[in-house]
Design a protein around this motif. Sequence first.
Motif, PDB file in Angstrom:
ATOM      1  N   SER A 194      -5.171  15.216  -1.846  1.00  0.00           N
ATOM      2  CA  SER A 194      -5.005  13.775  -2.003  1.00  0.00           C
ATOM      3  C   SER A 194      -3.837  13.313  -1.138  1.00  0.00           C
ATOM      4  CB  SER A 194      -4.731  13.424  -3.466  1.00  0.00           C
ATOM      5  OG  SER A 194      -3.439  13.897  -3.857  1.00  0.00           O
ATOM      6  N   LEU A 195      -3.733  12.001  -0.919  1.00  0.00           N
ATOM      7  CA  LEU A 195      -2.608  11.463  -0.161  1.00  0.00           C
ATOM      8  C   LEU A 195      -1.282  11.826  -0.821  1.00  0.00           C
ATOM      9  CD1 LEU A 195      -1.600   9.799   2.231  1.00  0.00           C
ATOM     10  CD2 LEU A 195      -1.943   7.731   0.846  1.00  0.00           C
ATOM     11  N   GLU A 201      -3.123   3.979   2.637  1.00  0.00           N
ATOM     12  CA  GLU A 201      -4.304   3.416   1.980  1.00  0.00           C
ATOM     13  C   GLU A 201      -5.045   2.440   2.883  1.00  0.00           C
ATOM     14  OE1 GLU A 201      -3.355   3.474  -2.733  1.00  0.00           O
ATOM     15  OE2 GLU A 201      -2.136   2.069  -1.565  1.00  0.00           O
ATOM     16  N   TYR A 202      -4.345   1.866   3.866  1.00  0.00           N
ATOM     17  CA  TYR A 202      -4.970   0.970   4.842  1.00  0.00           C
ATOM     18  C   TYR A 202      -4.420   1.292   6.223  1.00  0.00           C
ATOM     19  CZ  TYR A 202      -6.395  -1.980   0.898  1.00  0.00           C
ATOM     20  OH  TYR A 202      -6.947  -2.448  -0.280  1.00  0.00           O
ATOM     21  N   LYS A 218     -10.408   5.946   3.298  1.00  0.00           N
ATOM     22  CA  LYS A 218     -10.957   6.763   2.216  1.00  0.00           C
ATOM     23  C   LYS A 218     -10.717   8.253   2.433  1.00  0.00           C
ATOM     24  CE  LYS A 218     -13.054   5.171  -0.722  1.00  0.00           C
ATOM     25  NZ  LYS A 218     -12.627   4.631  -2.039  1.00  0.00           N
ATOM     26  N   ALA A 254      -7.684   9.509   0.526  1.00  0.00           N
ATOM     27  CA  ALA A 254      -6.671   8.474   0.288  1.00  0.00           C
ATOM     28  C   ALA A 254      -7.011   7.647  -0.945  1.00  0.00           C
ATOM     29  CB  ALA A 254      -6.556   7.571   1.504  1.00  0.00           C
ATOM     30  N   MET A 265       0.847  -1.189   0.000  1.00  0.00           N
ATOM     31  CA  MET A 265       0.000   0.000   0.000  1.00  0.00           C
ATOM     32  C   MET A 265       0.882   1.238   0.000  1.00  0.00           C
ATOM     33  SD  MET A 265      -1.218   0.234   3.983  1.00  0.00           S
ATOM     34  CE  MET A 265      -0.014   0.502   5.302  1.00  0.00           C
ATOM     35  N   LYS A 266       0.286   2.332  -0.431  1.00  0.00           N
ATOM     36  CA  LYS A 266       0.957   3.618  -0.370  1.00  0.00           C
ATOM     37  C   LYS A 266       0.779   4.191   1.032  1.00  0.00           C
ATOM     38  CE  LYS A 266      -0.014   6.321  -3.757  1.00  0.00           C
ATOM     39  NZ  LYS A 266      -0.822   7.248  -4.591  1.00  0.00           N
ATOM     40  N   ARG A 274      -9.849   0.120   4.893  1.00  0.00           N
ATOM     41  CA  ARG A 274      -9.409   0.771   3.660  1.00  0.00           C
ATOM     42  C   ARG A 274      -9.705   2.255   3.829  1.00  0.00           C
ATOM     43  NH1 ARG A 274      -7.626   3.511   0.186  1.00  0.00           N
ATOM     44  NH2 ARG A 274      -7.694   3.143  -2.062  1.00  0.00           N
TER      45      ARG A 274
END
Length: 326
Positions: A302-303, A103-104, A39, A326, A5-6, A37
């Motif tokens: 955004s992330l 992202e998680y 968001k 995210a 994940m990022k 997850r």
Amino acid sequence: MNRTMKAAVIREAGGPDVLKLERLPVPTPKRGEVLIRVKAFGLNRSELFTRQGHSPNVQFPRVLGIEATGLVEAAPGGEFEPGDVVATAMGGLGRAFDGSYAEYTLVPVSQVKKLDTRLAWEVLGAIPEMLPTAWGSLFKSLRLQEGDTILIRGGTTSVGLAAAALAKRHGAVVAATTRDPAREETLRRNGADQVFIDNGALAPQIREVFPCGVNKVLELIGTNTLLDSLQSARAGGVVCMTGMVGNSWSLADFSPMSAIPTAVNLTTYAGGSEDFMRTPLQDFVELIEAGEYSPHIGKTFSLDEIVEAHRCMERNQAGGKIVVLA
């Protein structure tokens, strides 16, 4: 094959640029945990302080982020179903263990709330820390009652705007502060009956309108204005220090006998996972859906833009809650 994940990882204290996007393994949940997850999540001043190196109990490397909203990916204990909309905050998130700048995120099931809503993620992302902080400050620490007069010092902060709206709904007389006269209308739209332009020495202005002082003071600027806020409260009143927008954690040469007026009470509100779980978030969601309350969102990022989001927070340029998708 392990999924990755990022995530925005901090490995050393410093400016916004120390937040680096990396690929990390997606955490594997076990019983008692929930994999979410992510968001959307809001940014918080405590994360700025941690990034700057002012949180000695936080060990690097770390994924910051003390709140999150998103969808349940897995809950091995069966407490949630995959796809459930949930929110989480505090309880060590982003401090004792990796947080929401990813992202998680993996969190204990005891600090996750399911929400029944179709609100947009940028709206949901604004509330997990903001509303519980406002709610807890007002009703746990200040014990706000109908008919109270309350001064919200730092009224244009996201928590300040939320607190004004909640206090007004509860039947309080609300006074709020801003350093910018152009923000007066924003404060009044969010429930302020009286607006004070804050020049740092506010107590004389307060006494002109409320000669005996106000019942309650919610201090969101911090130690920079705390002593003056104490002088704004009436005998028997309560001052609650919750925020630190002024970026100062402590008072030099603090003398309680001279700083705290006779019979004025000083308390704090820090919040925690138990306070988060007690907050009626579902009720707030329904108020938002009904158009009866609107969280004041300043800017969204955004992330991938996490560095710029932190720059915006550090410069106080958002004009409301900063939300990251995210």
